[in-house]
Design a protein around this motif. Structure first.
Motif, mmCIF file in Angstrom:
data_model
loop_
_atom_site.group_PDB
_atom_site.id
_atom_site.type_symbol
_atom_site.label_atom_id
_atom_site.label_comp_id
_atom_site.label_asym_id
_atom_site.label_seq_id
_atom_site.Cartn_x
_atom_site.Cartn_y
_atom_site.Cartn_z
ATOM 1 N N THR A 1 29.953 39.538 37.025
ATOM 2 C CA THR A 1 31.320 39.774 36.506
ATOM 3 C C THR A 1 32.018 40.869 37.300
ATOM 4 O O THR A 1 32.913 41.553 36.786
ATOM 5 N N ASN A 2 31.630 41.004 38.569
ATOM 6 C CA ASN A 2 32.194 42.052 39.412
ATOM 7 C C ASN A 2 33.541 41.605 39.986
ATOM 8 O O ASN A 2 33.696 41.336 41.165
ATOM 9 N N ASN A 3 34.526 41.493 39.093
ATOM 10 C CA ASN A 3 35.880 41.143 39.498
ATOM 11 C C ASN A 3 36.855 41.821 38.543
ATOM 12 O O ASN A 3 36.458 42.434 37.554
ATOM 13 N N ILE A 4 38.121 41.703 38.828
ATOM 14 C CA ILE A 4 39.126 42.443 38.058
ATOM 15 C C ILE A 4 39.129 42.035 36.596
ATOM 16 O O ILE A 4 39.269 42.876 35.695
ATOM 17 N N LEU A 5 38.934 40.743 36.321
ATOM 18 C CA LEU A 5 38.955 40.270 34.929
ATOM 19 C C LEU A 5 37.591 40.374 34.256
ATOM 20 O O LEU A 5 37.461 40.068 33.073
ATOM 21 N N HIS A 6 36.590 40.804 35.008
ATOM 22 C CA HIS A 6 35.225 40.931 34.482
ATOM 23 C C HIS A 6 34.776 39.634 33.806
ATOM 24 O O HIS A 6 34.297 39.620 32.675
ATOM 25 N N THR A 7 34.942 38.538 34.517
ATOM 26 C CA THR A 7 34.604 37.227 33.960
ATOM 27 C C THR A 7 33.694 36.467 34.911
ATOM 28 O O THR A 7 33.618 36.791 36.104
ATOM 29 N N THR A 8 33.001 35.485 34.387
ATOM 30 C CA THR A 8 32.129 34.635 35.199
ATOM 31 C C THR A 8 32.852 33.341 35.530
ATOM 32 O O THR A 8 33.490 32.732 34.669
ATOM 33 N N ILE A 9 32.768 32.931 36.792
ATOM 34 C CA ILE A 9 33.388 31.690 37.234
ATOM 35 C C ILE A 9 32.321 30.596 37.278
ATOM 36 O O ILE A 9 31.238 30.795 37.829
ATOM 37 N N THR A 10 32.620 29.431 36.673
ATOM 38 C CA THR A 10 31.688 28.303 36.675
ATOM 39 C C THR A 10 32.268 27.130 37.451
ATOM 40 O O THR A 10 33.464 27.082 37.744
ATOM 41 N N SER A 11 31.406 26.163 37.733
ATOM 42 C CA SER A 11 31.869 24.951 38.413
ATOM 43 C C SER A 11 32.923 24.235 37.579
ATOM 44 O O SER A 11 33.880 23.676 38.114
ATOM 45 N N LYS A 12 32.764 24.262 36.269
ATOM 46 C CA LYS A 12 33.752 23.623 35.396
ATOM 47 C C LYS A 12 35.114 24.306 35.518
ATOM 48 O O LYS A 12 36.154 23.634 35.491
ATOM 49 N N ASP A 13 35.106 25.627 35.656
ATOM 50 C CA ASP A 13 36.377 26.339 35.841
ATOM 51 C C ASP A 13 37.091 25.860 37.096
ATOM 52 O O ASP A 13 38.304 25.633 37.107
ATOM 53 N N VAL A 14 36.333 25.700 38.166
ATOM 54 C CA VAL A 14 36.909 25.225 39.418
ATOM 55 C C VAL A 14 37.422 23.798 39.244
ATOM 56 O O VAL A 14 38.531 23.458 39.673
ATOM 57 N N ALA A 15 36.613 22.968 38.582
ATOM 58 C CA ALA A 15 36.994 21.569 38.387
ATOM 59 C C ALA A 15 38.257 21.443 37.541
ATOM 60 O O ALA A 15 39.108 20.588 37.796
ATOM 61 N N ASP A 16 38.388 22.285 36.527
ATOM 62 C CA ASP A 16 39.597 22.250 35.694
ATOM 63 C C ASP A 16 40.836 22.580 36.526
ATOM 64 O O ASP A 16 41.900 21.965 36.356
ATOM 65 N N LEU A 17 40.705 23.557 37.424
ATOM 66 C CA LEU A 17 41.834 23.903 38.287
ATOM 67 C C LEU A 17 42.131 22.764 39.261
ATOM 68 O O LEU A 17 43.299 22.458 39.525
ATOM 69 N N VAL A 18 41.091 22.113 39.767
ATOM 70 C CA VAL A 18 41.281 20.965 40.655
ATOM 71 C C VAL A 18 42.076 19.870 39.937
ATOM 72 O O VAL A 18 43.020 19.291 40.495
ATOM 73 N N CYS A 19 41.727 19.581 38.685
ATOM 74 C CA CYS A 19 42.442 18.553 37.920
ATOM 75 C C CYS A 19 43.899 18.950 37.693
ATOM 76 O O CYS A 19 44.804 18.102 37.756
#
Length: 674
Positions: A631-649
């Protein structure tokens, strides 16, 4: 046609009328030449105890939405016989009121709507009633001498009913014809241009009477219809250029139909021998447009197909105008015109094409068309294909009950009918993209060098996978091989009719090493897969995307493009080149209406490269725990493959319809990128 009755299978429920009704209904439903996609209906009369403990006569009849091939006891709502027989006595009744009164007479208000033929089943004085739209009977009666042919087959053994509108009008017609009639004189009832009824006090007798009468009709067709000289099949063996030209023409056809239907469609190209033979019949332009096999089919396939000319777009526009004229000829001024698009096309010399907003819809049309093509040729050999009149078709297509259903249709999914291709689809981001695209209504082709791209529960190959009932085709493909990319794209178009979305995702993350110690094979392999393969995929896809529906290319790049890290030169340079390729493609393809956008994921931890050991090593390098590192990012969140796929859609859909050349990070807000 043979009886499928099995004494051993029914031995445990011989005294259960409803169980027997389910059993023989399924026997009928397993034969598509009798029953197709919810068509036909069956019933059984029984005496039951109602809520008050009183004995009451009911009709268990097939419910709306159930298929005879798979029906269960729950698919037979119980309707009070007294109410059905009373409605039969009424001289006039709208079908809407009939449906309301049938529901009011149901023992269980939560059961499905009874068949619109419930009243007709009720007035037939036998325990079991079977009704099918048997191809053989309809083929025979869809001819100028249909009545004469039926008399030659059965003599006086069947009651013949002229074609009238299904529902209450048909029930009332039979009621008037049979008052005081001795039903025991008849083995069945033939509804001209519609189908066959058989009846008996035992389930087996009603079913086997049905099989016997249909078999007699089939034998008659073989005897009377001369064997036709089939046209030569010109196009079974085509060279590569011809195949590609046909696929490009197919994608143009799909786009034109989608435009008229105001939504993307799937187009199934049927180039099998029967379809090619049908497309070459003399006079096909007139024959194909005379009507449907049964009036019920008009709801699925419209009154007629389009017969294509060399000007595909012009053909579709002409069809739309003709359909609108057909509507205006018959509307009462209170109906809403349906979409103007055809549901199937005859492509002279090549075969036929069927359309649907989903693969399932297109396959249903395909099944109906298969039976229609055969029936048309049988009818032509018996004096001419002459189905019911245009006005009769219109009455069924714009039936008040069907109009009511339209208002209840669910809203299409965001990518309904779109056709997507995803590279690197067997795992990680690619697999997630496949799943989310499917969930949003798209048909998807997945490419990967791993055999895992093909679902484990279905066979390898186009037909095996599609018959499994999913809008997905997995193709084992090495995207560094130009020939395999070409074949995969052609398979996509042949399978679904076109191409709208490319998710260019395939890639590898080479082992971390400094530039001075990097071997040439690591550098070349990364460039080949992470850059060159994407260029080849794009190049092969562009001709089809040009004919796509809101076409788009989405490139899965990397956070390393704006913020590279040490030890990742081979990966970072390839992804930077890929991003630049995407930017140039956006400039070049914009004039063709093709959008090209890039997505830059960072630290997607559920992909294969992030093993436990790698995570621990990276976390230790930054003096963090694994959870802190993830979670070493500004929003302190975890990125998943589903998150990427949702943005792709989202990028593939309407929200990005006017965006091209964009680079979108998905990294929780990485300060090195910002």
């Amino acid at each position: 046609m043979k009886s499928l009755w099995n004494d051993k299978e029914v031995s445990s429920f011989l005294n259960d009328p409803l169980a027997l009704r389910v059993y023989t209904s399924r026997l009928l439903g397993t034969d598509p030449s009798l029953v197709m996609h919810g068509g036909g209906n069956t019933s059984v009369k029984a005496a039951v105890q109602n809520f008050y403990g009183e004995t009451e006569g009911v009709l268990y009849i097939k419910g709306s939405g159930w298929d005879l091939a798979t029906i269960e006891a729950a698919g037979f709502p119980a309707v009070k016989m007294k109410a059905l027989l009373r409605m039969a006595e009424m001289p006039h009744l709208t079908d809407t009121d009939m449906v309301l009164q049938q529901r009011a007479a149901m023992l269980n208000p939560n059961a499905p709507n009874p068949s619109v033929e419930a009243i007709l089943h009720a007035i037939i004085p036998y325990t079991y009633v079977d009704h099918s739209h048997a191809d053989a009977l309809v083929s025979i009666t869809n001819t100028p001498q249909g009545k004469k042919h039926i008399e030659e087959i059965y003599g006086k053994r069947v009651l013949m009913v002229p074609y009238v509108m299904p529902g209450f009008i048909l029930a009332r017609k039979v009621y008037e014809m049979t008052r005081g009639m001795d039903w025991s004189k008849y083995e069945g009832m033939v509804l001209l241009n519609h189908g066959l009824f058989t009846f008996a006090h035992s389930a087996r007798e009603a079913y086997e009477n049905h099989i016997r009468l249909v078999t007699e009709a089939e034998s008659y067709i073989k005897k009377i219809a001369p064997r036709q000289k089939k046209p030569s099949i010109l196009n079974m063996a085509r060279n590569a250029i011809q195949r590609q030209n046909n696929l490009l023409e197919l994608s143009r056809l799909r786009r034109a139909v989608s435009r008229v239907q105001s939504g993307a469609v799937v187009a199934l190209f049927k180039e099998d021998a029967p379809s090619q033979v049908f497309s070459q019949l003399p006079g096909i332009h007139q024959i194909a447009r005379r009507g449907t096999l049964t009036p019920d089919h008009v709801i699925r396939i419209k009154p007629a197909p389009i017969v294509l000319t060399k000007n595909v777009e012009g053909s579709i526009d002409h069809y739309a105008k003709e359909y609108h004229s057909y509507f205006n000829r018959h509307t009462n001024g209170q109906l809403k015109c349906l979409d103007l698009a055809p549901r199937w096309a005859v492509w002279p010399g090549h075969g036929v094409v069927t359309f649907g907003r989903s693969l399932g819809e297109a396959q249903i049309v395909s099944d109906i068309v298969d039976h229609t093509m055969q029936a048309v040729q049988h009818s032509e050999a018996m004096g001419g294909w002459r189905p019911v009149k245009e006005k009769d078709l219109f009455e069924v297509e714009y039936w008040e009950l069907e109009q009511a259903k339209l208002a209840k249709n669910p809203k299409p999914l965001s990518l309904q009918g779109k056709i997507a291709l995803v590279s690197g689809a067997a795992s990680g981001i690619g697999k997630a993209c496949v799943e989310r695209l499917l969930a949003n209504g798209a048909c998807v082709v997945g490419l990967d060098i791993s055999p895992n791209v093909i679902p484990a529960n279905v066979g390898i190959g186009r037909h095996a996978q599609l018959l499994a009932g999913i809008q997905y085709l997995g193709i084992k493909c090495d995207v560094t091989k130009e020939s395999q990319i070409k074949n995969a794209i052609e398979s996509t178009v042949r399978c679904f009719g076109g191409l709208d979305i490319i998710v260019s995702n395939a890639g590898i993350f080479p082992p971390s090493m400094n530039i001075e110690s990097m071997d040439s094979s690591t550098w070349e392999k990364s460039l080949q897969l992470n850059l060159t393969s994407h260029e080849r995929l794009m190049k092969e896809a562009i001709p089809y995307l040009t004919h796509g529906i809101d076409p788009t290319i989405i490139i899965v790049a990397s956070k390393n493009v704006p913020a590279p890290g040490p030890g990742a030169a081979a990966y970072s340079v390839a992804k930077a080149g890929l991003t630049q390729l995407g930017r140039v493609a956006a400039l070049e393809l914009g004039a063709k209406g093709i959008r090209v956008n890039m997505i830059h994921p960072n630290q997607v931890f559920d992909t294969g490269i992030w093993t436990k050991e790698v995570l621990e090593k990276r976390a230790k390098h930054y003096q963090m725990s694994v959870e802190e590192y993830k979670t070493n990012n500004i929003l302190h969140t975890t990125i998943t493959s589903k998150d990427v796929a949702d943005l792709v859609c989202t990028m593939a859909g309407a929200a990005f319809a006017k965006t091209t050349g964009a680079q979108i990070p998905i990294d929780g807000g990485n300060e090195r990128v910002i």
